[in-house]
Design a protein around this motif. Sequence first.
Motif, PDB file in Angstrom:
ATOM      1  N   UNK A 265       0.824  -1.206   0.000  1.00 22.85           N
ATOM      2  CA  UNK A 265       0.000   0.000   0.000  1.00 22.85           C
ATOM      3  C   UNK A 265       0.852   1.248   0.000  1.00 22.85           C
TER       4      UNK A 265
ATOM      5  N   UNK B 181      -1.740  -0.636  -3.836  1.00 19.30           N
ATOM      6  CA  UNK B 181      -3.035   0.001  -3.613  1.00 19.30           C
ATOM      7  C   UNK B 181      -2.818   1.353  -2.959  1.00 19.30           C
ATOM      8  N   UNK B 182      -3.694   2.288  -3.265  1.00 19.76           N
ATOM      9  CA  UNK B 182      -3.573   3.647  -2.737  1.00 19.76           C
ATOM     10  C   UNK B 182      -4.557   3.838  -1.581  1.00 19.76           C
ATOM     11  N   UNK B 183      -4.051   4.216  -0.414  1.00 21.97           N
ATOM     12  CA  UNK B 183      -4.915   4.520   0.728  1.00 21.97           C
ATOM     13  C   UNK B 183      -5.047   6.035   0.813  1.00 21.97           C
ATOM     14  N   UNK B 184      -6.284   6.506   0.694  1.00 24.66           N
ATOM     15  CA  UNK B 184      -6.542   7.934   0.594  1.00 24.66           C
ATOM     16  C   UNK B 184      -7.020   8.487   1.935  1.00 24.66           C
ATOM     17  N   UNK B 185      -6.414   9.576   2.392  1.00 21.76           N
ATOM     18  CA  UNK B 185      -6.841  10.204   3.645  1.00 21.76           C
ATOM     19  C   UNK B 185      -7.001  11.697   3.422  1.00 21.76           C
ATOM     20  N   UNK B 186      -8.031  12.276   4.012  1.00 19.77           N
ATOM     21  CA  UNK B 186      -8.174  13.726   4.014  1.00 19.77           C
ATOM     22  C   UNK B 186      -7.922  14.175   5.437  1.00 19.77           C
TER      23      UNK B 186
ATOM     24  N   UNK C 295      -8.823  16.712   6.844  1.00 17.48           N
ATOM     25  CA  UNK C 295      -9.908  17.544   7.368  1.00 17.48           C
ATOM     26  C   UNK C 295      -9.567  19.023   7.436  1.00 17.48           C
TER      27      UNK C 295
ATOM     28  N   UNK D  55      -1.825   4.728  11.932  1.00 20.55           N
ATOM     29  CA  UNK D  55      -2.416   3.847  10.926  1.00 20.55           C
ATOM     30  C   UNK D  55      -1.396   3.476   9.858  1.00 20.55           C
TER      31      UNK D  55
ATOM     32  N   UNK E  78      -0.209  -0.346   9.133  1.00 23.22           N
ATOM     33  CA  UNK E  78      -0.382  -1.079   7.884  1.00 23.22           C
ATOM     34  C   UNK E  78       0.931  -1.206   7.123  1.00 23.22           C
TER      35      UNK E  78
END
Lengths: 349, 349
Positions: free
Chosen positions: B74, B104-109, B111, B123, B127
Amino acid sequence: MSADPTPGPEGSTLSEPVTISKIAEAAGVSVPTVSKVLNGRADVASQTRARVEELIRRHGYRRRRGPGGGRSSMIDLVFHELDSAWAIEVIRGVENVARAEGLSVVLTESGGEQTPREAWVDAVLARQSTAAILVFSDLAPEQRARLAARDIPFVVVDPAGDPGPDMPAVGSANWNGGLAATRHLIELGHRRIGVIGGPRPVLCSKARIDGYTSALDAAGIEVDPALIRYGDFHVESGRDRGRELLRLDDPPTAIFAGSDLQAMGLYEAARELGVRIPEDLSVVGYDDLPVARWVGPPLTTVRQPLTEMAEEATRMALALARGERPANLRLDLATDLVVRRSTAAPAAR
Amino acid sequence: MSADPTPGPEGSTLSEPVTISKIAEAAGVSVPTVSKVLNGRADVASQTRARVEELIRRHGYRRRRGPGGGRSSMIDLVFHELDSAWAIEVIRGVENVARAEGLSVVLTESGGEQTPREAWVDAVLARQSTAAILVFSDLAPEQRARLAARDIPFVVVDPAGDPGPDMPAVGSANWNGGLAATRHLIELGHRRIGVIGGPRPVLCSKARIDGYTSALDAAGIEVDPALIRYGDFHVESGRDRGRELLRLDDPPTAIFAGSDLQAMGLYEAARELGVRIPEDLSVVGYDDLPVARWVGPPLTTVRQPLTEMAEEATRMALALARGERPANLRLDLATDLVVRRSTAAPAAR
């Protein structure tokens, strides 16, 4: 929004838990091999894996959750293509719900295919995703079975094909949207109204075109097949199909463009041909992407609540992952017409 | 594009591998506790974790990779906000490179925060991501140290602040872009030229405004501070700052809008006030999002290669993850001016 009782999956034996060793025995393999299959490991012969997965599915084996939940804190999001302003609206919806639940979003593009590759299912199983959201794409029956066997729920957003009643899906009221767009043009006085749909087999596009023909029927206007064209929802096809329509001997005075991006292409075609919007041509889009407000003239369009649809799909998938059974596994959110400045009464000829 | 030799991290002892048990001994904790810290587990007291991480960092401990690589497949992608057409261009670039590498791309914003939350680092460590790409956001020194200790490289795309020479980053030639936009307007004959920047402290915005003032200086035009405004790169601030500029007693005849979205807002302000583009006002955007071609009139803008920037950042991060040391850890890709129909010579007054 009715609370129909939903039938349980046929043949499932939820009340009768099976152990890994029983599955290993039935499959004629070792317990570690069953574990490998459960963990989505690649080093199992495909025939063996298929046999074990079939037994897992048939016996309704459910993984026992460890004290920490036993699942990774990830949710999978798959697009068939990731190439328009459309996608960001959906991503935002999934991200909103995932963030609130402390989940990370794994994003995959299936490279234009309507069905994700087999490697995607392997990866989802290996990372033990909590759930999967599929946008405008579909799973092969074997892929569904593999996810179901491992208890990973999936929900489709805006399904391309007919997902069947047992396939959880969130869409929007496409037929009503097509009806409202066309009715608006009829009320303005248009009689020659064209339409540009998405790809022919895609369900949401069919529904929009059916809404269009129903509005014409209701107004006693004959449907002219020459005025119905098919694109792929993107800008270029809106431009190309738009040129064809505008160059007809008896061109339409209004076009329902089927998507905002196709409407952008139609704007381009109209500019090229010196056709003024809305004086010479009224245009209605579909989606209400942010761009619809910025173009000149601002676009009259059918608002499809993409972010809300994605939020709803994610909530549904997480509910399924918790073992709940939502009252409805098929939801269509309402669409509504947003009138801006790209539509007007036809010029007197 | 020069191949400067890059200095190694100060005080690292790459040639002298340490074991987990040595770190446990030095920290006065058990080996399982060190393992927990290495695996990003949350059930370690924060003081203990800090002490162990400091030792890991100081001794340059490197996790031995297992036979399968020992890493998850990831890559993490973090946005400070995920709310514009801009974001999809970047996502596509990361996804392109990741897909080709089977990641695989794990996307986070984050905020809206410029720094991701602490839970994000937890996190990523849990992972065991291969690498992290940060868009327009920054890491706290402690966060950097934690990722570095665990050998997870990160690259910033289009940094908001000054990331420092040891922080890998891919940007674009913002100063040149601001210069080219303003020079184009000067060459058309404009003398009163306004600018709408992004947020004041953001580096890419500063560079664009400096390019603007340099172009004015070079042409012997005095810089009028009343013509310099600051927005947040979004549509609404373009509209609000645009209204202010257009309502000045001596309004500008041309505005460099700082971003395409701010240009869209400026179009709206101009429409409201009956100001015609380009007859009464020339507008130059920045980014060249797809929307720039569709608006009326099509927008003259500075093309920023967002997808290529994201691809380059991802390639750099993966090279670092493989233990390579790229010749340059700071890259700026070229920008260029795309002239469309929103700019023209000023009307004679």
